[in-house]
Design an enzyme around this catalytic site. Structure first.
Site, short mmCIF file in Angstrom:
data_model
loop_
_atom_site.label_atom_id
_atom_site.label_comp_id
_atom_site.label_asym_id
_atom_site.label_seq_id
_atom_site.Cartn_x
_atom_site.Cartn_y
_atom_site.Cartn_z
CE LYS A 195 1.12 11.52 -0.81
NZ LYS A 195 2.19 10.69 -1.36
CE LYS A 248 -1.82 9.01 -0.27
NZ LYS A 248 -0.57 8.54 -0.77
C1 PBG Z 1 4.41 7.87 -1.22
C2 PBG Z 1 3.03 7.49 -0.87
C3 PBG Z 1 2.40 7.57 0.38
C4 PBG Z 1 1.14 7.01 0.23
C5 PBG Z 1 1.02 6.63 -1.10
N1 PBG Z 1 2.19 6.96 -1.78
C6 PBG Z 1 2.92 8.04 1.69
C7 PBG Z 1 3.48 9.37 1.89
O1 PBG Z 1 3.29 10.31 1.10
O2 PBG Z 1 4.17 9.50 2.91
C8 PBG Z 1 0.13 6.84 1.32
C9 PBG Z 1 -0.77 5.67 1.17
C10 PBG Z 1 -1.45 5.25 2.42
O3 PBG Z 1 -1.29 5.83 3.52
O4 PBG Z 1 -2.20 4.28 2.31
N2 PBG Z 1 4.56 9.11 -1.81
ZN ZN Z 2 6.76 9.64 -1.84
#
Ligand code: PBG
Ligand code: ZN
Length: 324
Positions: A195, A248
């Site tokens: 991520k 992601k």
């Molecule tokens: C939280 C989380 C996020 C997303 C999924 N889980 C945001 C972040 O890390 O700030 C992003 C999903 C999206 O943008 O559709 N950890």
């Molecule tokens: Zn988070």
């Protein structure tokens, strides 16, 4: 002109193009995200994500029922607008909205619906970070301890799969052990293994109310410049017992997905995140692009790069409008 090779022959008409298509996307690959909040009777559109809403448990049940008829049988739940605290206690409370939603969904739809939950503290902490904070540092092992509790609360409520998105070190191993110790040997783990710290989460943070109150997430989420480190993160999560590995965001990271496909035999997921979705919606609404064509192009790119599962806000509309 004497030309032996004419690749255009297999593009001559729709029949032959369809026959030689190397990649297909099937509804069985879709996972549809839902934002669930406390209360009753509400379906509140999220302005930053046209076509997506906040639901309460009762309206969620109705919406899922319609989705199921279209073939959407996997949902990913995010809890929003819960009481926030320094440590994010509501994240692992069985009375919170996500465990309630899981119980209701399982009661009504049973094995017809596969329920996945996002496991992370950021929507539940006052500071908005994905773990516990001390002296402006995000703690690792203390956070993992709380995240295991959150995963257990979801598993206890009946989640089929939990998906940790926090990016702390060692959380997959800790969660697998915690789940197994409590008898949840069949609760699957989908790791947000790779991520990246990304501007593409902007609309989601507005939707989830989870923007960090100070600093950013760069001490735990990955640096967009790093591909080898991405492989390392993914391999660690495989060793720690992840059942599915996720990359992601999706669009700007297809190289990561394609390389990971070569390196692991685990199923791969990609998360077509909020801004990737909203950019298409906004550009289409402005008349700049053809929404159907652009959406299908993106979805097939994910599959071509190696995604088995595609988490996407487009899923509902794609099926509703029979775009596939
Ligand atoms: C939280 C989380 C996020 C997303 C999924 N889980 C945001 C972040 O890390 O700030 C992003 C999903 C999206 O943008 O559709 N950890
Ligand atoms: Zn988070």
């Amino acid at each position: 002109m004497e030309l032996l090779h004419r690749p255009r022959r297999t593009r001559k008409n729709a029949i032959i193009r369809e026959a030689v298509a190397e990649t297909r996307v099937h509804p069985a690959q879709f996972i549809y995200p839902y934002f669930v909040k406390p209360g009753r009777g509400m379906t509140d559109p999220i302005l930053a994500m046209p076509g997506i809403s906040h639901f309460t448990v009762d309206t969620l049940l109705k919406d899922v029922e319609v989705g199921l008829k279209l073939g959407l049988n996997k949902v990913l739940l995010f809890g929003v607008q819960e009481p926030k605290s320094e440590e994010g206690d509501a994240a692992w409370s069985e009375r919170s909205v996500v465990p309630s939603a899981i119980r209701e969904l399982k009661k009504v739809f049973g094995e017809d619906l596969y329920v996945i939950t996002d496991v992370c503290l950021c929507a539940y902490t006052t500071h908005g970070h994905c773990g516990l904070v001390h002296d402006h540092h995000v703690l690792n092992d203390e956070s993992v301890e709380r995240l295991v509790k959150m995963a257990l609360a979801h598993a206890t409520a009946g989640a089929d799969m939990v998906a940790p998105s926090d990016m702390m070190d060692g959380r997959i191993g800790a969660m697998r052990q915690g789940l197994d110790m409590h008898g949840f040997t069949n609760t699957a783990l989908m790791s947000y293994a790779v991520k990246f710290a990304s501007a593409y989460y902007g609309p989601f943070r507005e939707a989830a109310g989870s923007a960090p109150g100070f600093g950013d997430r760069r001490s735990y989420q990955m640096d967009a410049r790093n591909g080898r480190e991405a492989m390392r993160e993914a391999m660690l999560d495989e060793q720690e017992g992840a059942d599915i590995l996720m990359v992601k965001p999706a669009l700007a990271y297809l190289d990561i997905l394609a390389e990971l496909r070569q390196r692991t035999d685990l199923p791969l997921a990609c998360y077509n995140v909020s801004a990737e979705y909203s950019m298409v919606k906004v550009a289409a609404a402005a008349g700049l692009v053809d929404e159907r064509l652009m959406t299908l192009e993106n979805l097939h790119a994910f599959a071509r790069a190696g995604a088995d599962l595609i988490i996407t806000y487009h899923a509902r509309e794609v099926l509703e409008k029979r775009w596939l």
